[in-house]
Design a protein around this motif. Sequence first.
Motif, PDB file in Angstrom:
ATOM      1  N   ALA A 157      27.524  43.324  18.452  1.00  0.00           N
ATOM      2  CA  ALA A 157      28.265  42.656  19.537  1.00  0.00           C
ATOM      3  C   ALA A 157      28.991  43.670  20.407  1.00  0.00           C
ATOM      4  CB  ALA A 157      29.245  41.645  18.958  1.00  0.00           C
ATOM      5  N   ASP A 158      29.584  44.689  19.784  1.00  0.00           N
ATOM      6  CA  ASP A 158      30.281  45.726  20.552  1.00  0.00           C
ATOM      7  C   ASP A 158      29.334  46.449  21.511  1.00  0.00           C
ATOM      8  OD1 ASP A 158      32.681  45.154  19.323  1.00  0.00           O
ATOM      9  OD2 ASP A 158      32.626  46.892  17.965  1.00  0.00           O
ATOM     10  N   HIS A 159      28.079  46.545  21.120  1.00  0.00           N
ATOM     11  CA  HIS A 159      27.080  47.218  21.958  1.00  0.00           C
ATOM     12  C   HIS A 159      26.331  46.247  22.862  1.00  0.00           C
ATOM     13  CE1 HIS A 159      27.388  51.295  20.342  1.00  0.00           C
ATOM     14  NE2 HIS A 159      27.596  50.739  19.160  1.00  0.00           N
ATOM     15  N   GLY A 160      26.645  44.947  22.739  1.00  0.00           N
ATOM     16  CA  GLY A 160      26.013  43.951  23.597  1.00  0.00           C
ATOM     17  C   GLY A 160      24.542  43.734  23.297  1.00  0.00           C
ATOM     18  N   ILE A 161      24.194  43.741  22.016  1.00  0.00           N
ATOM     19  CA  ILE A 161      22.790  43.600  21.638  1.00  0.00           C
ATOM     20  C   ILE A 161      22.686  42.675  20.426  1.00  0.00           C
ATOM     21  CG2 ILE A 161      22.800  45.652  20.163  1.00  0.00           C
ATOM     22  CD1 ILE A 161      19.999  46.287  21.275  1.00  0.00           C
ATOM     23  N   SER A 162      21.606  41.917  20.373  1.00  0.00           N
ATOM     24  CA  SER A 162      21.387  41.026  19.232  1.00  0.00           C
ATOM     25  C   SER A 162      20.687  41.784  18.107  1.00  0.00           C
ATOM     26  CB  SER A 162      20.519  39.833  19.652  1.00  0.00           C
ATOM     27  OG  SER A 162      19.178  40.270  19.898  1.00  0.00           O
ATOM     28  N   MET A 163      20.690  41.178  16.929  1.00  0.00           N
ATOM     29  CA  MET A 163      20.004  41.785  15.792  1.00  0.00           C
ATOM     30  C   MET A 163      18.515  41.948  16.088  1.00  0.00           C
ATOM     31  SD  MET A 163      20.141  43.079  12.723  1.00  0.00           S
ATOM     32  CE  MET A 163      21.664  42.544  11.956  1.00  0.00           C
ATOM     33  N   TRP A 164      17.872  40.914  16.640  1.00  0.00           N
ATOM     34  CA  TRP A 164      16.444  41.013  16.927  1.00  0.00           C
ATOM     35  C   TRP A 164      16.158  42.044  18.008  1.00  0.00           C
ATOM     36  CZ3 TRP A 164      12.770  40.336  13.826  1.00  0.00           C
ATOM     37  CH2 TRP A 164      12.800  39.343  12.864  1.00  0.00           C
ATOM     38  N   ALA A 165      17.039  42.189  18.968  1.00  0.00           N
ATOM     39  CA  ALA A 165      16.837  43.213  19.996  1.00  0.00           C
ATOM     40  C   ALA A 165      16.916  44.606  19.366  1.00  0.00           C
ATOM     41  CB  ALA A 165      17.877  43.065  21.105  1.00  0.00           C
ATOM     42  N   TYR A 166      17.875  44.790  18.464  1.00  0.00           N
ATOM     43  CA  TYR A 166      17.986  46.071  17.761  1.00  0.00           C
ATOM     44  C   TYR A 166      16.746  46.331  16.911  1.00  0.00           C
ATOM     45  CZ  TYR A 166      19.626  49.690  14.562  1.00  0.00           C
ATOM     46  OH  TYR A 166      19.723  50.834  13.827  1.00  0.00           O
ATOM     47  N   VAL A 167      16.263  45.312  16.231  1.00  0.00           N
ATOM     48  CA  VAL A 167      15.059  45.448  15.405  1.00  0.00           C
ATOM     49  C   VAL A 167      13.860  45.793  16.291  1.00  0.00           C
ATOM     50  CG1 VAL A 167      13.463  44.195  13.887  1.00  0.00           C
ATOM     51  CG2 VAL A 167      15.931  43.976  13.553  1.00  0.00           C
ATOM     52  N   ALA A 168      13.760  45.153  17.446  1.00  0.00           N
ATOM     53  CA  ALA A 168      12.661  45.445  18.372  1.00  0.00           C
ATOM     54  C   ALA A 168      12.738  46.894  18.854  1.00  0.00           C
ATOM     55  CB  ALA A 168      12.691  44.482  19.560  1.00  0.00           C
ATOM     56  N   LEU A 169      13.932  47.350  19.218  1.00  0.00           N
ATOM     57  CA  LEU A 169      14.076  48.741  19.634  1.00  0.00           C
ATOM     58  C   LEU A 169      13.711  49.683  18.487  1.00  0.00           C
ATOM     59  CD1 LEU A 169      17.370  48.662  21.759  1.00  0.00           C
ATOM     60  CD2 LEU A 169      15.011  48.860  22.583  1.00  0.00           C
ATOM     61  N   SER A 170      14.101  49.330  17.278  1.00  0.00           N
ATOM     62  CA  SER A 170      13.754  50.152  16.115  1.00  0.00           C
ATOM     63  C   SER A 170      12.243  50.228  15.941  1.00  0.00           C
ATOM     64  CB  SER A 170      14.396  49.591  14.842  1.00  0.00           C
ATOM     65  OG  SER A 170      15.804  49.664  14.925  1.00  0.00           O
ATOM     66  N   GLY A 171      11.560  49.130  16.232  1.00  0.00           N
ATOM     67  CA  GLY A 171      10.107  49.108  16.137  1.00  0.00           C
ATOM     68  C   GLY A 171       9.420  49.970  17.176  1.00  0.00           C
ATOM     69  N   LEU A 172      10.130  50.280  18.249  1.00  0.00           N
ATOM     70  CA  LEU A 172       9.580  51.124  19.318  1.00  0.00           C
ATOM     71  C   LEU A 172      10.061  52.571  19.225  1.00  0.00           C
ATOM     72  CD1 LEU A 172      10.025  48.610  22.268  1.00  0.00           C
ATOM     73  CD2 LEU A 172       7.877  49.225  21.103  1.00  0.00           C
TER      74      LEU A 172
END
Length: 129
Positions: free
Chosen positions: A18-33
Amino acid sequence: MVVRLGRRLIAMEEPILADHGISMWAYVALSGLEDGPTRTQAALASAIGADKTRLIPVLDDLQRRGLITREADPADRRVRLLGMTPAGRKLHAAVRADIRAAEEALLASAAEKDRAAFLAVLEALDQGR
């Protein structure tokens, strides 16, 4: 105990995300890339264990925010290559650093040899995906 630990980790990560303005799935997607472009949205969904139809709005938001790109594959223009932008890499690195710091704080109460054993077991279990 694993379920309780998982819940505790999620509760620990939610304010960081939340502090970074990102959802868990968005973070997971970025991790996948993180390791480089992915050839299709379906391939990314499969790699991160997400439902393709639910991932599309997450990817739309990441693209709108300038964190990922979707470009036509020169070898097959029907296919979209997904990749992280420099802004996406910066955000991903910041979130990862904050999550790792929180994990370190969580593990700080354990003896060093116990921490090492715990992390070794987690890595072994993760390899069996």
